[in-house]
Design an enzyme around this catalytic site. Structure first.
Site, short mmCIF file in Angstrom:
data_model
loop_
_atom_site.label_atom_id
_atom_site.label_comp_id
_atom_site.label_asym_id
_atom_site.label_seq_id
_atom_site.Cartn_x
_atom_site.Cartn_y
_atom_site.Cartn_z
N LYS A 186 0.81 -1.22 0.00
CA LYS A 186 0.00 0.00 0.00
C LYS A 186 0.84 1.27 0.00
O LYS A 186 0.41 2.31 -0.49
CB LYS A 186 -0.97 0.00 1.17
CG LYS A 186 -2.13 -0.97 0.96
CD LYS A 186 -3.28 -0.67 1.89
CE LYS A 186 -4.51 -1.50 1.54
NZ LYS A 186 -4.36 -2.91 1.99
N GLU B 171 -9.44 7.26 3.48
CA GLU B 171 -10.35 6.36 4.17
C GLU B 171 -9.56 5.13 4.57
O GLU B 171 -8.56 4.79 3.93
CB GLU B 171 -11.48 5.94 3.22
CG GLU B 171 -11.16 4.77 2.27
CD GLU B 171 -10.07 5.05 1.23
OE1 GLU B 171 -9.72 6.22 1.04
OE2 GLU B 171 -9.57 4.08 0.62
N SER C 77 1.65 -9.87 -0.79
CA SER C 77 1.28 -8.45 -0.70
C SER C 77 1.62 -7.81 0.63
O SER C 77 1.86 -6.61 0.71
CB SER C 77 -0.21 -8.27 -1.01
OG SER C 77 -1.00 -9.05 -0.13
C1 LIG Z 1 -5.17 -3.92 1.68
C2 LIG Z 1 -4.45 -5.18 1.42
C3 LIG Z 1 -4.85 -6.05 0.37
C4 LIG Z 1 -6.07 -5.82 -0.46
O1 LIG Z 1 -6.05 -4.67 -1.24
P1 LIG Z 1 -5.78 -4.71 -2.81
O2 LIG Z 1 -6.10 -3.33 -3.25
O3 LIG Z 1 -6.68 -5.73 -3.41
O4 LIG Z 1 -4.36 -5.06 -3.01
C5 LIG Z 1 -4.09 -7.17 0.13
N1 LIG Z 1 -3.00 -7.47 0.88
C6 LIG Z 1 -2.60 -6.67 1.89
C7 LIG Z 1 -1.41 -7.06 2.68
C8 LIG Z 1 -3.31 -5.50 2.20
O5 LIG Z 1 -2.91 -4.73 3.21
#
Ligand SMILES: *Cc1c(COP(=O)(O)O)cnc(C)c1O
Length: 411
Positions: A102, A124, A391
């Site tokens: 993010k 948000e 992610s």
């Molecule tokens: C917020 C988040 C997501 C989901 O958001 P996307 O916009 O779909 O990437 C996925 N993995 C992590 C670690 C997050 O913090």
């Protein structure tokens, strides 16, 4: 053809959205008149940055020295051996500063706010991850920062509220509606409309009115560009399959975007299957959703026949949302990306297996992608390559996971 040639070819072929911000019949900008001006101004400022070497140099410098990019592309050998099929690689966004992808978007948008001469950013947040990323980038760049968060979510995510405040952000409790993410988005949009001259709204994923899905995608696409170069260096070729979890869709499109033109690469987006694919028990928009509009864009939405937004559930807060980015809806319709889901239980099992075999505790969101790797890799050849987007890291989730699992206490 060297890899940078392939990369530019890919980008050439995928110049969407169109001038109205549409991806086929999805996307667009359905907002009150007061916000139309702000969106146009944002798009113009954003398009200027593409030609602005000073901006690009500054962004690249922060990505390298502050975020810690490039993040590694890691060959997960023990998991590969255990599954007995395809070669599994993780793109390690969990190693980026703040522990997830993010920050790529938050940093890019906060730099953009500065370039536009706006001293204040708002955002948000649901689980608090995007709020933390925005508070981080705002502190780095000396911007005032206010984060809208449902009071229900604030209660559930106290640690992230504390983190944001530590970095100087003001966290505003939203007491309307269900007191969760969608109410926080509505409040943030209201604030933006009232204070647009000095405020930029840092939207957290590839959703919302145009140009947000495009801007967020472009700031996240560094994930795929790095992956391409790193995999060519390690293996000298493209992957056979790419896998990522899909909440709003930003980490997935970030990994996939640079490869969309490479037809041999299969792409799989994993949504939250929750406890069951039945109304209110999941967040798999492509399994239970239909064409609709939410927060300024047309996409797939979980809703009832009268268009009332449905309840959602997932063990992972970051995947728990009733709609999905319009570019994903487009890629679903055109079958460029396949979408599936992992249940809460499958994600929790993957969360544990990944810790045990690799010493990496994934975010519960990312654990949904790991669950799909576990399903796919065994049926593939040992010469095949899967790249999965890790992610985020799971430190934020261990307390929550401890309510469902008892590692070491079984068998
Ligand atoms: C917020 C988040 C997501 C989901 O958001 P996307 O916009 O779909 O990437 C996925 N993995 C992590 C670690 C997050 O913090």
């Amino acid at each position: 053809m060297n890899n940078s040639d392939i990369s530019s070819t890919t980008r050439e072929k995928h110049r969407w959205p169109d001038a109205q911000g549409r991806y086929g019949r999805y996307g667009g900008k359905y907002v009150p008149e007061t916000l139309m001006y702000a969106l146009d101004e944002l798009e113009a400022a954003y398009r200027e940055t593409a030609e602005d070497d000073a901006f690009q140099t500054q962004l690249a410098d922060y990505q390298r020295h502050y975020v810690g990019r490039p993040t590694p592309l890691y060959s997960a050998k023990r998991l590969t051996e255990y599954l007995g099929g395809a070669n599994v690689y993780f793109k390690r966004e969990d190693l980026a500063h703040t522990g997830a992808h993010k920050i790529n978007n938050a940093l890019g948008q906060c730099l953009l706010a500065k370039r536009m001469g706006k001293p204040r950013v708002i955002a948000e947040t649901g689980a608090g991850q995007h709020g933390v990323a925005t508070a981080t980038a705002a502190a780095l760049l000396g911007l005032d920062c206010e984060i809208y968060m449902g009071s229900e979510d604030m209660e559930r995510q106290r640690l992230n509220v504390f983190r944001m405040r530590l970095m100087g952000a003001k966290v505003v409790a939203v007491d309307s509606g269900s007191r969760t993410l969608k109410d926080a988005i509505n409040e943030a949009l209201r604030d933006w409309a009232a204070n647009v001259e000095r405020t930029h709204y840092v939207l957290g994923t590839v959703h919302g009115p145009h140009p947000f899905p495009m801007i967020c995608r472009d700031f996240q696409a560094i994930i795929g560009r790095e992956t391409r170069a790193q995999l060519f260096e390690a293996e000298g070729r493209l992957p056979d399959m790419m896998i990522a979890c899909v909440g709003g869709g930003s980490n997935a499109i970030g990994l996939f975007f640079d490869f969309l033109g490479d037809e041999s690469v299969r792409m799989i987006g994993v949504e939250a299957g929750g406890t069951k694919i039945a109304p209110g028990m999941h967040a798999a928009r492509f399994s239970g959703g239909s064409l609709g509009m939410l927060q300024g864009a047309v996409s797939y939405v979980l809703q009832d026949e009268s268009g009332l937004i449905g309840d959602t559930h997932s063990v992972s807060a970051g995947l728990d949302y009733a709609s999905v980015g319009p570019e994903h809806a487009y890629c679903f319709e055109h079958k460029r990306i396949e979408y599936t889901s992992a249940s809460d239980q499958e994600a929790l099992d993957a969360f544990q297996l990944c810790g045990r075999l690799e010493g990496i505790i994934p975010a519960l969101e990312s654990a949904h992608a790991v669950a799909e790797v576990i399903k796919r890799a065994p049926d593939m050849a040992a010469t095949d390559i899967i790249v999965m987007n890790m992610s985020g890291r799971g430190d934020k989730d261990v307390q929550h996971a401890a309510r469902f699992i008892a590692p070491g206490e079984d068998s």
